[in-house]
Scaffold this motif. Sequence first.
Motif, PDB file in Angstrom:
ATOM      1  N   THR A  51      58.433  -8.744  50.616  1.00 23.69           N
ATOM      2  CA  THR A  51      56.510  -8.279  50.615  1.00 23.69           C
ATOM      3  C   THR A  51      56.129  -8.841  49.486  1.00 23.69           C
ATOM      4  OG1 THR A  51      56.531  -6.542  52.167  1.00 23.69           O
ATOM      5  CG2 THR A  51      54.598  -6.586  50.939  1.00 23.69           C
ATOM      6  N   LEU A  54      55.998 -12.075  47.557  1.00 28.80           N
ATOM      7  CA  LEU A  54      55.454 -13.213  48.411  1.00 28.80           C
ATOM      8  C   LEU A  54      53.576 -12.221  48.518  1.00 28.80           C
ATOM      9  CD1 LEU A  54      56.885 -13.410  52.019  1.00 28.80           C
ATOM     10  CD2 LEU A  54      55.984 -14.980  50.386  1.00 28.80           C
ATOM     11  N   GLU A  55      53.289 -10.883  48.174  1.00 29.85           N
ATOM     12  CA  GLU A  55      52.048 -10.728  48.359  1.00 29.85           C
ATOM     13  C   GLU A  55      52.085 -10.384  47.488  1.00 29.85           C
ATOM     14  OE1 GLU A  55      50.531 -11.246  51.466  1.00 29.85           O
ATOM     15  OE2 GLU A  55      52.137 -11.689  52.580  1.00 29.85           O
ATOM     16  N   ASP A  56      52.014  -9.898  45.866  1.00 28.61           N
ATOM     17  CA  ASP A  56      51.945  -8.834  45.009  1.00 28.61           C
ATOM     18  C   ASP A  56      51.757 -10.136  44.483  1.00 28.61           C
ATOM     19  OD1 ASP A  56      51.848  -7.207  43.415  1.00 28.61           O
ATOM     20  OD2 ASP A  56      53.021  -6.349  42.573  1.00 28.61           O
ATOM     21  N   ARG A 103      53.803 -21.605  48.345  1.00 27.57           N
ATOM     22  CA  ARG A 103      53.997 -20.418  48.311  1.00 27.57           C
ATOM     23  C   ARG A 103      55.391 -19.443  48.104  1.00 27.57           C
ATOM     24  NH1 ARG A 103      51.782 -16.353  52.252  1.00 27.57           N
ATOM     25  NH2 ARG A 103      52.517 -15.201  51.352  1.00 27.57           N
TER      26      ARG A 103
END
Length: 205
Positions: A51, A54-56, A103
């Motif tokens: 997570t 991928l997201e931070d 990504r």
Amino acid sequence: MTSSDKGNRNYRLGEGSPVDNLALSVISKISDGSNKHRNRRLDVGTRMLLTAVLEDPKFDQDQMIADLQSFRINQSDMIDHCIPQAAAQLGEFWSDNTLSFTRVSSASARLFGLCKAIGREWDGIRPQINSRTILLATVKREDHIIGPALLAEQLRRRGHSVRMLTNSNGSEIAQALREAQFDGVLISASSLITLEFAKEAIRKL
């Protein structure tokens, strides 16, 4: 040993004394519980890591290491479980078109950076008599470098001295061999294309 339907390990009790049987029973329960809890921690840690990469947008390696350690996940666990499992999941996301190449590449670069941050550097020194000095190379057009980085760290943990040479060719590998004493060369290839380049490098050597 017998296994239950859930895969728990239970030691078969013999004809020993009641104390022996009790001891075996306790050991079995402790073993089952510790393995379950450890695997659960590792799975949670892997999800946390995936997570984050991928997201931070401001991925902080030091904070990630601290967060994983708070779950009693040490650096060896990160190398052996969390990083490779997260990388494998990224590969699946790319294969099934769940995520874009951009990504996946960005997240993979963060995983590689984390691996390097917690890894040991090559020092060229043999710390113990049974250790080996290894040159671990990837050849040109090899984009998958997380695997070799993880392998290098696992070998170093076992006492071997490993130097990495990335996106090289046969001449560059040969030059590295002339400059230092190595006991062996490992060449990593993750695709049929890079396998052909690896074969060329081996013929050159």
